[in-house]
Structure formats: structure tokens, C-alpha cells
Design an enzyme around this catalytic site. Structure first.
Site, PDB file in Angstrom:
ATOM      1  N   GLY A 153      -7.895  30.204 -19.792  1.00  0.00           N
ATOM      2  CA  GLY A 153      -6.743  29.625 -20.457  1.00  0.00           C
ATOM      3  C   GLY A 153      -5.918  30.576 -21.292  1.00  0.00           C
ATOM      4  N   THR A 154      -6.042  31.884 -21.118  1.00  0.00           N
ATOM      5  CA  THR A 154      -5.242  32.808 -21.931  1.00  0.00           C
ATOM      6  C   THR A 154      -3.757  32.685 -21.608  1.00  0.00           C
ATOM      7  OG1 THR A 154      -5.463  34.702 -20.419  1.00  0.00           O
ATOM      8  CG2 THR A 154      -7.149  34.439 -22.138  1.00  0.00           C
ATOM      9  N   ASN A 155      -3.418  32.378 -20.372  1.00  0.00           N
ATOM     10  CA  ASN A 155      -2.001  32.181 -20.037  1.00  0.00           C
ATOM     11  C   ASN A 155      -1.461  30.896 -20.656  1.00  0.00           C
ATOM     12  OD1 ASN A 155      -0.610  34.209 -18.090  1.00  0.00           O
ATOM     13  ND2 ASN A 155      -2.715  34.083 -17.375  1.00  0.00           N
ATOM     14  N   MET A 212      -7.252  27.042  -9.694  1.00  0.00           N
ATOM     15  CA  MET A 212      -7.884  27.550  -8.492  1.00  0.00           C
ATOM     16  C   MET A 212      -8.054  26.481  -7.411  1.00  0.00           C
ATOM     17  SD  MET A 212      -8.100  30.666  -8.809  1.00  0.00           S
ATOM     18  CE  MET A 212      -7.893  31.888 -10.080  1.00  0.00           C
ATOM     19  N   ARG A 213      -7.047  25.655  -7.285  1.00  0.00           N
ATOM     20  CA  ARG A 213      -7.006  24.678  -6.208  1.00  0.00           C
ATOM     21  C   ARG A 213      -5.708  24.859  -5.413  1.00  0.00           C
ATOM     22  NH1 ARG A 213     -11.916  22.775  -5.043  1.00  0.00           N
ATOM     23  NH2 ARG A 213     -13.038  22.295  -6.970  1.00  0.00           N
ATOM     24  N   VAL A 267      -2.636  23.448  -3.942  1.00  0.00           N
ATOM     25  CA  VAL A 267      -1.833  22.246  -4.155  1.00  0.00           C
ATOM     26  C   VAL A 267      -1.389  21.712  -2.788  1.00  0.00           C
ATOM     27  CG1 VAL A 267       0.339  21.401  -5.113  1.00  0.00           C
ATOM     28  CG2 VAL A 267      -1.078  22.985  -6.430  1.00  0.00           C
ATOM     29  N   ASN A 295       3.739  29.365 -10.217  1.00  0.00           N
ATOM     30  CA  ASN A 295       2.406  29.954 -10.322  1.00  0.00           C
ATOM     31  C   ASN A 295       2.515  31.405 -10.734  1.00  0.00           C
ATOM     32  OD1 ASN A 295      -0.534  30.113  -9.843  1.00  0.00           O
ATOM     33  ND2 ASN A 295       0.025  31.402  -8.089  1.00  0.00           N
ATOM     34  N   HIS A 297       0.480  35.094 -10.379  1.00  0.00           N
ATOM     35  CA  HIS A 297      -0.553  35.737  -9.572  1.00  0.00           C
ATOM     36  C   HIS A 297      -0.731  37.183 -10.032  1.00  0.00           C
ATOM     37  CE1 HIS A 297      -3.105  36.413  -6.115  1.00  0.00           C
ATOM     38  NE2 HIS A 297      -2.441  37.506  -5.843  1.00  0.00           N
TER      39      HIS A 297
HETATM   40  N1  LIG Z   1      -0.018  25.178  -2.208  1.00  0.00           N
HETATM   41  C1  LIG Z   1      -0.355  26.182  -3.044  1.00  0.00           C
HETATM   42  N2  LIG Z   1      -1.301  25.983  -3.973  1.00  0.00           N
HETATM   43  C2  LIG Z   1      -1.637  27.002  -4.831  1.00  0.00           C
HETATM   44  C3  LIG Z   1      -0.986  28.247  -4.744  1.00  0.00           C
HETATM   45  C4  LIG Z   1       0.029  28.425  -3.751  1.00  0.00           C
HETATM   46  O1  LIG Z   1       0.668  29.495  -3.637  1.00  0.00           O
HETATM   47  N3  LIG Z   1       0.312  27.376  -2.928  1.00  0.00           N
HETATM   48  N4  LIG Z   1      -1.374  29.290  -5.589  1.00  0.00           N
HETATM   49  C5  LIG Z   1      -2.727  29.097  -6.096  1.00  0.00           C
HETATM   50  C6  LIG Z   1      -3.315  30.085  -6.991  1.00  0.00           C
HETATM   51  N5  LIG Z   1      -4.093  30.981  -6.167  1.00  0.00           N
HETATM   52  C7  LIG Z   1      -3.694  32.290  -6.238  1.00  0.00           C
HETATM   53  O2  LIG Z   1      -2.679  32.622  -6.906  1.00  0.00           O
HETATM   54  C8  LIG Z   1      -5.195  30.531  -5.393  1.00  0.00           C
HETATM   55  C9  LIG Z   1      -6.090  29.634  -5.954  1.00  0.00           C
HETATM   56  C10 LIG Z   1      -7.177  29.170  -5.197  1.00  0.00           C
HETATM   57  C11 LIG Z   1      -7.381  29.592  -3.887  1.00  0.00           C
HETATM   58  C12 LIG Z   1      -8.545  29.049  -3.111  1.00  0.00           C
HETATM   59  O3  LIG Z   1      -8.724  29.379  -1.945  1.00  0.00           O
HETATM   60  N6  LIG Z   1      -9.336  28.198  -3.799  1.00  0.00           N
HETATM   61  C13 LIG Z   1     -10.632  27.590  -3.370  1.00  0.00           C
HETATM   62  C14 LIG Z   1     -10.558  26.090  -3.167  1.00  0.00           C
HETATM   63  C15 LIG Z   1      -9.336  25.616  -2.478  1.00  0.00           C
HETATM   64  C16 LIG Z   1      -9.167  24.137  -2.788  1.00  0.00           C
HETATM   65  O4  LIG Z   1     -10.156  23.385  -2.755  1.00  0.00           O
HETATM   66  O5  LIG Z   1      -8.044  23.720  -3.115  1.00  0.00           O
HETATM   67  C17 LIG Z   1     -11.234  28.268  -2.233  1.00  0.00           C
HETATM   68  O6  LIG Z   1     -11.778  29.324  -2.507  1.00  0.00           O
HETATM   69  O7  LIG Z   1     -11.295  27.727  -1.144  1.00  0.00           O
HETATM   70  C18 LIG Z   1      -6.492  30.501  -3.342  1.00  0.00           C
HETATM   71  C19 LIG Z   1      -5.391  30.965  -4.088  1.00  0.00           C
HETATM   72  C20 LIG Z   1      -2.851  27.757  -6.772  1.00  0.00           C
HETATM   73  N7  LIG Z   1      -2.589  26.788  -5.778  1.00  0.00           N
HETATM   74  N1  LIG Z   2      -4.803  33.208  -7.458  1.00  0.00           N
HETATM   75  C1  LIG Z   2      -4.495  32.745  -8.774  1.00  0.00           C
HETATM   76  C2  LIG Z   2      -5.042  33.679  -9.812  1.00  0.00           C
HETATM   77  O1  LIG Z   2      -5.814  34.586  -9.526  1.00  0.00           O
HETATM   78  N2  LIG Z   2      -4.583  33.450 -11.049  1.00  0.00           N
HETATM   79  C3  LIG Z   2      -5.028  34.265 -12.149  1.00  0.00           C
HETATM   80  O2  LIG Z   2      -6.063  33.613 -12.861  1.00  0.00           O
HETATM   81  C4  LIG Z   2      -6.077  34.164 -14.178  1.00  0.00           C
HETATM   82  C5  LIG Z   2      -6.196  33.028 -15.157  1.00  0.00           C
HETATM   83  O3  LIG Z   2      -6.468  33.550 -16.426  1.00  0.00           O
HETATM   84  P1  LIG Z   2      -6.401  32.570 -17.709  1.00  0.00           P
HETATM   85  O4  LIG Z   2      -7.237  31.364 -17.372  1.00  0.00           O
HETATM   86  O5  LIG Z   2      -6.957  33.400 -18.821  1.00  0.00           O
HETATM   87  O6  LIG Z   2      -4.956  32.203 -17.922  1.00  0.00           O
HETATM   88  C6  LIG Z   2      -4.753  34.924 -14.363  1.00  0.00           C
HETATM   89  O7  LIG Z   2      -4.961  36.324 -14.297  1.00  0.00           O
HETATM   90  C7  LIG Z   2      -3.936  34.461 -13.189  1.00  0.00           C
HETATM   91  O8  LIG Z   2      -2.990  35.431 -12.730  1.00  0.00           O
END
Ligand SMILES: Nc1nc2c(c(=O)[nH]1)N[C@@H](CN(C=O)c1ccc(C(=O)N[C@@H](CCC(=O)O)C(=O)O)cc1)CN2
Ligand SMILES: NCC(=O)N[C@@H]1O[C@H](COP(=O)([O-])[O-])[C@@H](O)[C@H]1O
Length: 198
Positions: free
Chosen positions: A12-14, A90-91, A93, A107, A109
């Protein structure tokens, strides 16, 4: 008052950085709720400390991802959230939220997309051996980390860097770039004006 919902899964730092910047700048922006898929995540304590409402449930409590997101949608619509801000959520959407909030989900990244998408952007860039990585803020679409880029900022990887020191530099950039990008998005959507100092 502009209403935003923050989605997070971890530290949650962001979220804290966004909260602090909004308060410091005295902007008419309200974080209506923190949405979290991990009931024990530290971000929830950060939200409680700041009297920010929370919604937290595990996916397995629901009959699948669609029902899960429908419950989230019901909550953020009840809160009148105008923008969904993913901050370490980390889901993936799905169309449930994407349809209801088309063009209104962003988002952050920890890499320079399209390089190093996914859950481990910092480690993947470090392990690859690139000399420059960085941070990307983007709109969320049905792909993973494939939506239109809003902002990017580079971060050099120095020979003396460890993955830990790189992560610290990345997070420092994130904690400034996300607020700047949020204000830009809200201005682009006509919700924030120059008079708001946003
Ligand atoms: N529709 C979208 N949803 C999310 C995005 C996006 O670009 N389009 N960005 C992510 C954040 N993220 C990286 O930045 C990211 C988060 C999680 C995963 C992932 O694969 N997660 C799990 C579970 C997937 C699920 O159940 O929903 C996994 O390891 O399978 C990949 C990228 C936030 N959402
Ligand atoms: N793929 C998405 C991803 O990697 N997001 C990353 O999760 C961290 C959350 O930190 P926080 O919980 O301290 O804000 C952040 O570094 C963000 O960029």
C-alpha cells in the site's frame, strides 16, 4: 469532490503516497474506498489509519470471478467512484469492471511497458540485464499491461544496484509519478481544473 477508488493487494505504499499528495495539495479528490482482494494485506491497515473505508474479500468467497467483480462494481458504484486507480492490485480486471468503467481505470507498473509486463516487472528487468528500466502509468484494458500509456519515467540500473536497491528507486519514482498522472487524467476528463491547483 472527485471520487476515486483505490485497488490494492499488498503493502500500500502507492495508496499512502496518493493519499498524502492529495491531502498536501488540498485537492478536491476523495479516496472513497480501498478495494483489496487480500484481507490480511498491509494496505488495509494503512487505510484504517486514515479512516478510509475498505472492501476486502477473497475471490474464493464467490462463485467465480464475474460474481466477485460484480460485488466490487456494486460497491464502487454505490460510492459514486468516478475513477478506479489500481495500485499494486494483483488481479486481472475483467469485462464486468471494464464495461462499467470504460476509459476510467488506470494502473501503475514498475517497468517501461511494453517491456517486462506482469507481476514481476522489477525482477524481470534486473534479471534480463537492461541498463534502463522505469515506471509506467497506463489505462487498463482487456489485455494485461497493454492499455494506452499515460506517463513513463526511466530509472537507470547501475552496476552496483541490487534488485532491492532498484526496487527502492522504482518505488520512489512511482510515489511521485502516479499522483502527477492521476491529476493529468482528471484534467483530461474535465474533472480537475487549473483553479483546483491540480
Ligand atoms: N484487465 C487488466 N487487469 C489488470 C491489469 C491490466 O493491464 N489489465 N494490470 C494489472 C496489474 N498487473 C501488472 O501491472 C498484473 C497483476 C496480476 C497479474 C496476474 O497474472 N495475476 C494472477 C491472478 C490473475 C487473476 O486471478 O486475476 C496470476 O498470477 O495469475 C498480472 C499482471 C492489474 N489488473
Ligand atoms: N503488475 C502490477 C505491479 O507489479 N504493480 C506494482 O506493485 C507494487 C505495489 O506496491 P505498493 O503496494 O507498496 O503500492 C508497485 O511497485 C506497483 O508498480
Amino acid at each position: 469532490m472527485i471520487k476515486i477508488a483505490v485497488f490494492a493487494s499488498g503493502t500500500g505504499t502507492n495508496f499512502v503516497a496518493l493519499y498524502d499528495h492529495i491531502k498536501q495539495a488540498q485537492l478536491p479528490i476523495e479516496i472513497t474506498r480501498v478495494i483489496c482482494d487480500q484481507p490480511k494485506a498491509a494496505v488495509l491497515d494503512r487505510a484504517r489509519e486514515r479512516q478510509i473505508p475498505i472492501w476486502t474479500h477473497r475471490l474464493k468467497e464467490f462463485e467465480g470471478k464475474e460474481a466477485y467483480e460484480q460485488a466490487i462494481l456494486t460497491q464502487v458504484q454505490a460510492d459514486n467512484a468516478q475513477l478506479l486507480v489500481l495500485a499494486g492490485y494483483m488481479r486481472i480486471v475483467t469485462q464486468v469492471l471494464l464495461n462499467a468503467y470504460a476509459g476510467k481505470i488506470i494502473n501503475i507498473h514498475p517497468a517501461l511497458l511494453p517491456s517486462f509486463p506482469g507481476r514481476h516487472g522489477i525482477e524481470d528487468a534486473f534479471d534480463y540485464g537492461v541498463k534502463v528500466t522505469g515506471v509506467t502509468v497506463h489505462y487498463v484494458d482487456s489485455g494485461v499491461d497493454s492499455g494506452p500509456v499515460i506517463a513513463q519515467q526511466p530509472v537507470a540500473i547501475l552496476p552496483e544496484d541490487s534488485v532491492e536497491s532498484l526496487a527502492m528507486k522504482i518505488h520512489d519514482v512511482e510515489h511521485e509519478l502516479y499522483f502527477e498522472s492521476l491529476c493529468q487524467v482528471l484534467r483530461d476528463q474535465g474533472l480537475l481544473t487549473v483553479q483546483d491547483n491540480g
